[in-house]
Design a protein around this motif. Structure first.
Motif, PDB file in Angstrom:
ATOM      1  N   LEU A 675       0.817  -1.211   0.000  1.00 43.55           N
ATOM      2  CA  LEU A 675       0.000   0.000   0.000  1.00 43.55           C
ATOM      3  C   LEU A 675       0.853   1.265   0.000  1.00 43.55           C
ATOM      4  N   THR A 676       2.018   1.194   0.638  1.00 42.14           N
ATOM      5  CA  THR A 676       2.898   2.367   0.636  1.00 42.14           C
ATOM      6  C   THR A 676       3.447   2.629  -0.767  1.00 42.14           C
ATOM      7  N   VAL A 677       3.884   1.563  -1.446  1.00 38.78           N
ATOM      8  CA  VAL A 677       4.397   1.721  -2.813  1.00 38.78           C
ATOM      9  C   VAL A 677       3.298   2.254  -3.733  1.00 38.78           C
ATOM     10  N   LEU A 678       2.122   1.654  -3.657  1.00 38.14           N
ATOM     11  CA  LEU A 678       1.023   2.090  -4.518  1.00 38.14           C
ATOM     12  C   LEU A 678       0.504   3.465  -4.099  1.00 38.14           C
ATOM     13  N   GLY A 679       0.595   3.765  -2.808  1.00 40.59           N
ATOM     14  CA  GLY A 679       0.262   5.121  -2.364  1.00 40.59           C
ATOM     15  C   GLY A 679       1.196   6.134  -2.987  1.00 40.59           C
ATOM     16  N   GLY A 680       2.475   5.770  -3.111  1.00 40.23           N
ATOM     17  CA  GLY A 680       3.433   6.644  -3.774  1.00 40.23           C
ATOM     18  C   GLY A 680       3.095   6.845  -5.242  1.00 40.23           C
ATOM     19  N   VAL A 681       2.643   5.772  -5.889  1.00 42.39           N
ATOM     20  CA  VAL A 681       2.211   5.893  -7.289  1.00 42.39           C
ATOM     21  C   VAL A 681       1.056   6.888  -7.393  1.00 42.39           C
ATOM     22  N   ALA A 682       0.087   6.759  -6.468  1.00 41.71           N
ATOM     23  CA  ALA A 682      -1.063   7.670  -6.486  1.00 41.71           C
ATOM     24  C   ALA A 682      -0.629   9.111  -6.251  1.00 41.71           C
ATOM     25  N   VAL A 683       0.320   9.322  -5.334  1.00 40.09           N
ATOM     26  CA  VAL A 683       0.820  10.670  -5.079  1.00 40.09           C
ATOM     27  C   VAL A 683       1.415  11.266  -6.348  1.00 40.09           C
ATOM     28  N   GLN A 684       2.211  10.480  -7.051  1.00 37.31           N
ATOM     29  CA  GLN A 684       2.850  10.982  -8.272  1.00 37.31           C
ATOM     30  C   GLN A 684       1.829  11.252  -9.369  1.00 37.31           C
ATOM     31  N   LEU A 685       0.830  10.386  -9.491  1.00 40.02           N
ATOM     32  CA  LEU A 685      -0.218  10.625 -10.488  1.00 40.02           C
ATOM     33  C   LEU A 685      -0.946  11.935 -10.206  1.00 40.02           C
ATOM     34  N   LYS A 686      -1.183  12.207  -8.937  1.00 38.14           N
ATOM     35  CA  LYS A 686      -1.871  13.449  -8.574  1.00 38.14           C
ATOM     36  C   LYS A 686      -0.995  14.662  -8.857  1.00 38.14           C
ATOM     37  N   GLU A 687       0.326  14.521  -8.662  1.00 41.55           N
ATOM     38  CA  GLU A 687       1.224  15.624  -8.992  1.00 41.55           C
ATOM     39  C   GLU A 687       1.148  15.941 -10.481  1.00 41.55           C
ATOM     40  N   LEU A 688       1.159  14.908 -11.301  1.00 37.95           N
ATOM     41  CA  LEU A 688       1.069  15.121 -12.748  1.00 37.95           C
ATOM     42  C   LEU A 688      -0.245  15.804 -13.121  1.00 37.95           C
ATOM     43  N   ALA A 689      -1.336  15.397 -12.454  1.00 42.17           N
ATOM     44  CA  ALA A 689      -2.643  16.001 -12.748  1.00 42.17           C
ATOM     45  C   ALA A 689      -2.690  17.468 -12.342  1.00 42.17           C
ATOM     46  N   LYS A 690      -1.822  17.871 -11.423  1.00 44.77           N
ATOM     47  CA  LYS A 690      -1.768  19.269 -10.997  1.00 44.77           C
ATOM     48  C   LYS A 690      -0.832  20.109 -11.860  1.00 44.77           C
ATOM     49  N   GLY A 691      -0.220  19.485 -12.868  1.00 38.40           N
ATOM     50  CA  GLY A 691       0.698  20.220 -13.720  1.00 38.40           C
ATOM     51  C   GLY A 691       2.102  20.284 -13.166  1.00 38.40           C
ATOM     52  N   ARG A 692       2.445  19.393 -12.248  1.00 37.26           N
ATOM     53  CA  ARG A 692       3.773  19.379 -11.641  1.00 37.26           C
ATOM     54  C   ARG A 692       4.531  18.126 -12.081  1.00 37.26           C
ATOM     55  N   ASP A 693       5.848  18.219 -12.065  1.00 37.79           N
ATOM     56  CA  ASP A 693       6.672  17.032 -12.266  1.00 37.79           C
ATOM     57  C   ASP A 693       6.529  16.117 -11.058  1.00 37.79           C
ATOM     58  N   PRO A 694       6.847  14.829 -11.209  1.00 33.82           N
ATOM     59  CA  PRO A 694       6.778  13.919 -10.056  1.00 33.82           C
ATOM     60  C   PRO A 694       7.697  14.381  -8.927  1.00 33.82           C
ATOM     61  N   ARG A 695       7.354  14.038  -7.698  1.00 32.05           N
ATOM     62  CA  ARG A 695       8.170  14.410  -6.544  1.00 32.05           C
ATOM     63  C   ARG A 695       9.411  13.521  -6.450  1.00 32.05           C
ATOM     64  N   PRO A 696      10.495  14.032  -5.896  1.00 32.19           N
ATOM     65  CA  PRO A 696      11.641  13.170  -5.566  1.00 32.19           C
ATOM     66  C   PRO A 696      11.227  12.180  -4.476  1.00 32.19           C
ATOM     67  N   MET A 697      11.569  10.929  -4.667  1.00 32.48           N
ATOM     68  CA  MET A 697      11.080   9.905  -3.745  1.00 32.48           C
ATOM     69  C   MET A 697      12.064   9.602  -2.617  1.00 32.48           C
ATOM     70  N   ASP A 698      13.196  10.334  -2.560  1.00 38.77           N
ATOM     71  CA  ASP A 698      14.130  10.135  -1.445  1.00 38.77           C
ATOM     72  C   ASP A 698      13.844  11.085  -0.292  1.00 38.77           C
TER      73      ASP A 698
END
Length: 847
Positions: A675-698
């Motif tokens: 769920l954490t990995v897939l939650g990260g995927v969802a976070v990145q998808l939402k960033e893209l939908a907001k017009g932003r590049d994906p977040r750094p994952m470190d």
């Protein structure tokens, strides 16, 4: 007449009739019958007919009561066995309403059976759902066909063969549900022209007033089919005839009682009483159908003026409601409230015995508690769960109907402005589907493959329909929104707005296909074990079947090759719906076994693609009612959080159901990681939908946001980066709920600028108006694929026009995002179009 009165008095005197009040009531009924009949026939004949009708009415009431009492006694014996011998009476009690995995409970549960009946009903009327169902926005695919079906259901010949065939399918399910209802203690007569349920709109009726409502009803109903409860006979002799004389006066009183009862939401006929559980169901259905329309056309005309639901929702919703009532009676008896009260007493008595033996058990979060304390808490919680299961918790409190409707409409509005991107969060569904399948021995990857196949292939969807697995969206309005916020008492226009958003966002389709994929794979998994006796079935599946009350003999009946479905590609399935129509078992046995198996399948689906369960609703809302201050505060504050609570409760139950501490640890680790990995995927998808590049994952904050997103509380992940959530609200506003946030956003342009003016500060009216448009425009500001374009083309341009400091404010916001999140914008604030494509180069490390 005097002779009959003398006979009744003599029966009382001799002790043959012990209840003098009922004897006086019988004399009054006889007098009214006699006076009515003697106006149309000789006195002697009138006396004979009045005596006969009085006897029939008395016998019918006595027989119906006997049937209900015997069924309630049978239920009490079953409850005693299930709860009175349990080592966890608290969990067994809850499982009567909503199954708790690991409780050792092997009986039936109201919530699971309700879902099973709904699925089964939908399978029986699938062609009606496809041809006359609702499109996005709530508009019917073929309105003319739908109206002809309604006419055919009322035995009005339309000459439309397609409508006639669809009406027959609905009538078959009506008969099936009526027979099931009656077999569990109910009392519904067989009406050839039952038609569909009519749901009255109390607000429309109040606004029109009794006189206008009565004028609409008087000529549209069939008075020859409506029983005068005072006389036991119809108000008119033949169809089309209107009541006259004394019958007309009684009909006026009859309509006044109905009008008052509906417009007072039932309180006109209810009185304060010290009785737990309220009214029995077994006679409620018999009483509810008191208005019979002369034709389907009359029903349609009345529904346009005073109906609370469209014809499609009335037809389907009436069947679903009857299925829910059957589930309640099947589990808790003809009087479910009485059944639960009895079960509570049995649980408390059992807990007393266990306490004396020193029993202590873990609650849902693992804290050991005294078994009596656990059971006392379970009694309170289960009563509230039953109120949500039977729908009474969703009925507005007396005098609060208008408030409830307004606030419900606001929640639907919020769905349209806030949940258009919810499908991006549904990436985590793949993880819960995978682990739910693995837990019961199925292939997790196969379920995910089936999900993709169902979304892409019409042929696979047709196979699913033949198995009895129909998309929920075909049959229910706002099913996508209900997954997150539950059922809402609200105006139809706002329900359609919320439903439209959920449909065109893709969330409904994703959810429907995921749930059906799991059902199909589980049916295939059952069939793959069909060559073995129950004792030799793979252990996870065998335990699941045995825990849900399916015996070796039941399994032998289910795996009979003659009752298995064969797909066009040769694949075999054990499908409850197919089994029900192809087994040689007696119908009542087949019905019971089919629903038990479907109940077990539906329970596993809830772990795969969770919805808002009863425990989650009760944890947030308790027994509060719509319209009341506490009820509305709970519903607003619980929006989007009750779903997370449901997910947590499901996983906690599954965690504690694992057989050993090692198994629990492994399950928790795997689920948390997934769920954490897939939650990260969802976070990145939402960033893209907001017009932003994906977040750094470190970034540790990204990990925290991923954990919260995986647990369906992603909105709080925003606070790891900034002091406001994704919709512009602060932490307190997020806790209070989006309805409070909506009120604050709407009032801000006026109140905050008035305060600024008093302090002598610069006004921000233009910025506030632009943000109101940005965050509170239905559909366009919400949908994941339109949100950034709407911001750039509408909200940003409006702010640039109204706010002199817009450019500077955009620049500050961009710098803050890049500084705090390490996320540049590929679609910059103020631009109508993107300046470049998204850059994925910083995903694995900050810049």
């Amino acid at each position: 007449m005097a002779n009959m009165h003398d006979c009744i008095d003599a029966a009382v005197a001799s002790g043959e009739v012990k209840d003098r009040t009922r004897a006086e009531a019988a004399k009054q009924v006889y007098t009214e019958l006699y006076e009515r009949y003697r106006s149309a026939m000789p006195d002697a004949q009138a006396a004979i007919l009045a005596k006969k009708d009085l006897g029939q009415a008395t016998r019918r009431a006595r027989n119906a009561r006997f049937h209900a009492v015997t069924n309630q006694l049978q239920t009490m014996r079953r409850i005693t066995a299930l709860v009175g011998n349990s080592d966890r009476p608290d969990l067994a009690l809850q499982s009567l309403v909503e199954f708790v995995e690991g409780s050792g409970f092997d009986g039936e549960s109201v919530a699971s059976l309700t879902r099973a009946y709904t699925t089964s009903i939908n399978a029986g009327i699938v062609e009606f759902l496809k041809q006359a169902g609702q499109r996005a926005g709530g508009f019917n695919r073929d309105k003319a066909l739908l109206e002809d079906v309604i006419r055919e259901l009322h035995l009005e010949d339309t000459g439309n063969q397609a409508a006639k065939d669809l009406a027959q399918a609905i009538q078959q399910q009506q008969r099936r549900m009526r027979q099931s209802f009656n077999s569990h203690g109910g009392d519904i007569g067989d009406l050839a022209d039952y038609g569909v349920s009519h749901t009255h709109d109390p607000m429309k009726m109040r606004k029109a007033g009794f006189a206008a409502w009565r004028e609409q009803v008087w000529t549209k109903v069939d008075w020859a089919r409506i029983e005068n409860t005072k006389t036991g006979r119809p108000f008119a002799a033949t169809k089309g005839e209107l009541p006259t004389g004394a019958a007309a006066q009684q009909a006026e009183v009859f309509l006044e009682e109905i009008f008052d009862n509906i417009t007072s939401l039932g309180w006109d006929r209810r009185y304060p009483k010290m009785q737990v559980g309220g009214k029995a169901l077994y006679n409620q259905r018999a009483e509810a159908r008191v208005l019979h329309f002369k034709s389907g056309s009359d029903w349609l005309r009345y529904n346009e003026s005073f109906g609370a639901a469209d014809p499609f929702s009335s037809a389907v919703g009436g069947l679903h409601a009857l299925g829910r009532d059957v589930a309640l009676m099947r589990v808790l008896g003809p009087n479910p409230g009485m059944g639960l009260e009895y079960a509570s007493q049995v649980a408390k008595k059992r807990a007393q015995v266990l306490r004396k033996q020193g029993a202590r058990h873990r609650n849902i979060i693992g804290i050991k508690k005294d078994i009596e304390d656990l059971t006392d808490r379970a009694v309170t919680r289960t009563r509230a769960m039953l109120a949500h299961a039977d729908g009474s918790a969703n009925v507005p409190a007396e005098g609060y109907g208008g408030v409830a409707a307004f606030m419900g409409g606001m929640r639907n509005f919020v769905v349209s402005t806030k949940l258009g991107a919810a499908i991006l969060s549904s990436a985590t569904d793949t993880g819960s589907m995978y682990h739910a399948a693995r837990t019961i021995g199925m292939g997790g990857g196969q379920v995910l493959t089936r999900h993709v196949d169902l979304m892409a292939s019409a042929a696979t969807r047709e196979t699913a329909a033949q198995l009895g697995y129909v998309a929920d969206t075909l049959a229910t309005v706002s099913s996508g929104a209900a997954r997150y916020i539950g059922e809402t008492f609200s105006p139809e226009v706002t329900r359609r707005l919320a439903d439209f958003t959920m449909r065109i966002s893709g969330l409904n389709y994703w959810t429907d296909m995921g749930r059906n994929a799991f059902k199909m794979e589980m049916s295939g998994y059952l069939a793959s074990n069909a060559d073995r006796a129950l004792a030799d079935v793979e252990p996870p599946l065998r335990m699941l079947l045995e825990n849900r009350g399916i015996s070796a003999a039941d399994w032998d009946a289910l795996r009979d090759p003659a009752t298995m479905f064969t797909a066009p590609n040769g694949a075999k399935f054990i499908s409850p719906a197919w089994f029900l129509e192809h087994t040689s078992l007696p119908r009542d046995q087949a019905e019971g076994l089919s629903m038990r198996l479907l109940m077990a399948i539906e329970e596993q689906v809830e772990y795969a693609i969770p919805t808002l369960n009863l425990s989650g609703r009760v944890a947030i809302q308790g027994e509060t009612r719509p319209g009341t201050p506490l009820g509305e505060l709970a519903r607003s504050g619980g929006m989007f959080k009750s779903f997370a609570m449901s997910l947590m409760i499901n996983q906690a139950r599954r965690f504690w159901a694992q057989p050993t501490p090692m198994a629990r640890g492994i399950y928790a680790a795997k689920m948390a990681a997934t769920l954490t990995v897939l939650g990260g995927v969802a976070v990145q998808l939402k960033e893209l939908a907001k017009g932003r590049d994906p977040r750094p994952m470190d970034n540790p904050a990204f990990l925290a946001a991923s954990v919260l997103q995986g647990g369906a509380l992603g909105i709080f992940g925003d606070f790891f980066y900034a002091g406001s959530n994704r919709f512009g609200g602060g932490f307190a506003q997020t806790l209070a709920g989006p309805v409070v946030g909506l009120a604050e956003n709407v009032s801000r342009p006026i109140l905050s600028n008035a305060a600024r003016a008093v302090k002598g500060e610069d006004l921000l009216l233009g910025r506030d108006i632009a943000n109101l448009v940005r965050y509170e425009t239905p559909v366009f500001s919400s949908l994941w694929y339109t949100r950034r374009a709407f911001d750039g083309a509408v909200a940003d341009q409006l702010q640039l026009f109204l706010d002199a400091e817009a450019d500077a404010q955009f620049a500050r916001a961009t710098r803050r995002i890049e500084r705090e999140m390490g996320t540049p914008l590929w679609w910059k604030r103020g631009d109508i179009a993107p300046s470049r494509a998204p850059d994925f180069s910083n995903v694995l490390g900050g810049q």
